[in-house]
Every structure is written in C-alpha cells, then in structure tokens.
Motif scaffolding. Structure first.
Motif, PDB file in Angstrom:
ATOM      1  N   ALA A 298       0.832  -1.207   0.000  1.00 46.95           N
ATOM      2  CA  ALA A 298       0.000   0.000   0.000  1.00 46.95           C
ATOM      3  C   ALA A 298       0.864   1.253   0.000  1.00 46.95           C
ATOM      4  CB  ALA A 298      -0.923  -0.006   1.215  1.00 46.95           C
ATOM      5  N   GLY A 299       1.932   1.258   0.804  1.00 44.82           N
ATOM      6  CA  GLY A 299       2.824   2.414   0.842  1.00 44.82           C
ATOM      7  C   GLY A 299       3.479   2.677  -0.497  1.00 44.82           C
ATOM      8  N   ILE A 300       3.931   1.621  -1.173  1.00 48.05           N
ATOM      9  CA  ILE A 300       4.571   1.780  -2.486  1.00 48.05           C
ATOM     10  C   ILE A 300       3.576   2.320  -3.504  1.00 48.05           C
ATOM     11  CG2 ILE A 300       5.626   0.511  -4.402  1.00 48.05           C
ATOM     12  CD1 ILE A 300       6.825  -1.378  -2.304  1.00 48.05           C
ATOM     13  N   LEU A 301       2.386   1.730  -3.538  1.00 46.84           N
ATOM     14  CA  LEU A 301       1.372   2.166  -4.497  1.00 46.84           C
ATOM     15  C   LEU A 301       0.947   3.608  -4.249  1.00 46.84           C
ATOM     16  CD1 LEU A 301      -0.726  -1.107  -4.410  1.00 46.84           C
ATOM     17  CD2 LEU A 301       0.386  -0.202  -6.461  1.00 46.84           C
ATOM     18  N   LEU A 302       0.701   3.945  -2.985  1.00 43.62           N
ATOM     19  CA  LEU A 302       0.260   5.302  -2.661  1.00 43.62           C
ATOM     20  C   LEU A 302       1.344   6.323  -2.971  1.00 43.62           C
ATOM     21  CD1 LEU A 302      -1.654   4.697   0.694  1.00 43.62           C
ATOM     22  CD2 LEU A 302      -2.628   5.201  -1.552  1.00 43.62           C
TER      23      LEU A 302
END
Length: 355
Positions: A298-302
C-alpha cells in the motif's frame, strides 16, 4: 492485494499465487486470519457504551487532542519522576478536562495491555466507530482532478490496517472507505499500528462495496484495483488492463482498491474495476520471497500515485531548473504509458486528436 498470513504478519503475493508452507489447517484468509479482527484490548465486551484500553504515547495524546472519544481515565506509569514533553502535555490535558489520572506500576500496565508496547501510557476510552460513507460528502471529478480515495476490502489484521492508515494519512489520501463485512474494527491495536493516525482521520464504511465503486465510476472516477504480478491465476486478467504502478498517470479522481490479506480482491469487486495496478519485482525471486506485506505494498502504491500531485511536480520542476540551466538540460523523454483511454497523457491526447 493477495497476502499470505504468518504468525508474525502477512505477505502480499507478487506472483499472483499463494505459496503456503504452513499446515493445511492454517489457510490464508481462513479461521486464523479472521480471528485477528477481534484483536483488541477491550476493558469489557466491545459493545455500545463499553470501554477499551488505548495504549501508547502517540495514540493517547492524539486521542485527547482530537476529543472524539469519551475518556474514562488516564493511566500514567508510576516512577517516572518529573514528567516532561508529551507525557506532561497528556497530564495537563487530562487535568484540564477533569479526567481521572491513575499512576499504576509498570507491571500493572503490562498486564492491562497484554504486554503490548504501551510506553508507560494507557487510557480507558470509548471505541471509535466507522462512519457510513454517505457522510463523506460528495466529491465530483470537476472539483479536483487529483483526488485519491483508498478503498479496503476485508483487511482483517489490525496491524496491517493500522499501518495502511498511517501511510495513507502521511501521503495525503483524501478519504478511506472500508468494507464493513469481514474487516477488523478500529481497535486500539489499529490505533497503535497507525501511530495514532486513526485518531485524527475519518474512516468510512459501506455494506455495498461494489455498489459504491460503480456509483463513483458513473460519476467519472477511475476505479483502480490492485493485484499481484499478472499470471494465469489472476481472474479476469485478460479482460481488465493490468499495468505497473510506475506507468500509471493520475489525471482524474481515482479509487485505489486493496483486497483481503488471504484472497486479495473478491471476483465481484475486481470485476467492478476499470484498471488493475501491480508492483513488479526488480529481480528474479525464489519461491517464498515473491511477495510483499499488504501495508508495504500500500505504501509503495500510494507513494507512486501521490508523488504525481501537481504541487509536488511543480516544485520538483522548479528545483531542477535551478540546478540545470535550460541550455544544458537533458532532452525530455515522454514516459511510457499503458494503452488505456483513461490514462493518456496530455501529449498522447494531442496526438489522438491530430494535434
């Protein structure tokens, strides 16, 4: 997102497969994972009017500042001579609001918090409630082309949920929508894992996630789901475009949809997506390492999406111009863009229109 649940956490499967080294009795998304939804520290049973134990310095301080919970009492560890900094602020805020303050020993706090990392601070508080998404306020595409709402389907590990909420708050996600079914509540464990972010942000929920997604799509929003690396195991992969998150161009309001730790997005929810984003590994990975934790994913995508915000891009361009005079600047290369009508850059649109 597809995850593989282990005792100490969960992993997101980049290959699209679930590679399990556990016994058949412990299956991703099964009974072991679903029990994590109940992982809270309630003083009594979690029901209306009952209290739960919030623990940790940041969650307790932010909860007092936000004043969204009813606080029965503050528990500060005894033996800390001359409280300073945030602990002193906690004490002052509690005294100003007439909240009883108790000074138990560390052993008592350890027992109350089930040996969680409480940092010498706990509070007995009322639970946080998810709000119906109808209270989130309507936002239409014309209001802001770069709106981003994070949609979570069935996250069950409170530590995963808390870490995702912390990243979402840090990176500037506009709203959070959670499916009410099979999702863990906003427990004290969620608050601690979010470093207290859940205390200051609104988290909305819906009983009809696909209906919500379809309604936003009709309003002109892009509905982007998330999957592991494309493979034959991913349902509907031949019908819905799958692109790397690095190729995604954020040019209209977007819902980013993450799935359950064990099973990823349900087929019904995935079928309501217009696009699927994935994170590609940078090397050939051996079995067992071809995965990411859902909160890491989620952190990478966001970050990949939110770094495209107009203000950030303009600031970076200004800094680049200051460092490199125009006559020495490198030749601009247009980024490679997936052939999807909703993702064309401005230059691509000009070419399509014959400009």
């Amino acid at each position: 997102m597809r995850l593989l649940a282990f005792v100490g956490g969960a992993t997101w499967c980049c290959s699209g497969r679930l590679v399990c080294h556990l016994s058949q009795a412990v299956r991703p998304g099964g009974e072991e994972l679903s029990r994590l939804r109940l992982d809270d520290l309630a003083v009594g049973r979690r029901s209306a009017g009952r209290l739960e134990l919030l623990f940790g310095l940041s969650p307790c301080l932010l909860a007092l500042r936000a004043a969204r919970r009813r606080v029965a009492r503050l528990l500060l560890q005894a033996g800390r001579a001359g409280l300073q900094g945030e602990r002193a602020e906690l004490l002052r805020a509690a005294e100003e609001r007439g909240i009883p303050v108790v000074r138990p020993r560390r052993q008592k706090l350890d027992a109350l918090s089930r040996h969680q990392v409480h940092q010498g601070v706990c509070m007995e508080v009322s639970p946080l409630r998810l709000r119906p998404w109808t209270e989130s306020g309507e936002a239409r595409p014309g209001d802001d082309a770069q709106q981003l709402w994070l949609v979570l389907e069935g996250l069950q590990d409170p530590r995963n949920l808390g870490a995702v909420l912390r990243s979402a708050h840090f990176l500037g996600v506009d709203k959070i929508i959670i499916s009410r079914r099979n999702s863990c509540p906003l427990t004290p464990v969620v608050s601690k894992a979010s470093a207290g972010a859940v205390e200051v942000m609104d988290v909305f929920s819906t009983d009809d996630l696909t209906g919500f997604m379809q309604a936003k799509a009709r309003q002109g929003w892009l509905v982007a789901g998330t999957v592991g690396c494309p493979g034959p195991e991913i349902p509907h992969s031949s019908q819905i475009p799958v692109i790397s998150c690095l190729e995604f161009l954020w040019d209209r309001p977007t819902l980013l949809v993450l799935g359950n730790e064990g099973s990823g997005l349900s087929q019904e929810v995935q079928a309501s997506c217009q696009l699927l984003l994935t994170i590609l590994p940078r090397r050939q990975l051996p079995p067992g390492l071809e995965s990411l934790n859902v909160s890491v994913a989620a952190g990478i995508l966001l970050h990949s999406i939110c770094s495209q915000r107009k203000g950030v891009a303009a600031e970076r361009e200004r800094e680049q111009l200051l460092q490199d005079p125009p006559e020495f600047s490198t030749t601009f290369k247009e980024p490679r863009v997936a052939q999807h009508p909703g993702l064309s850059s401005g230059l691509e649109k000009e070419r399509q229109n014959g400009g």
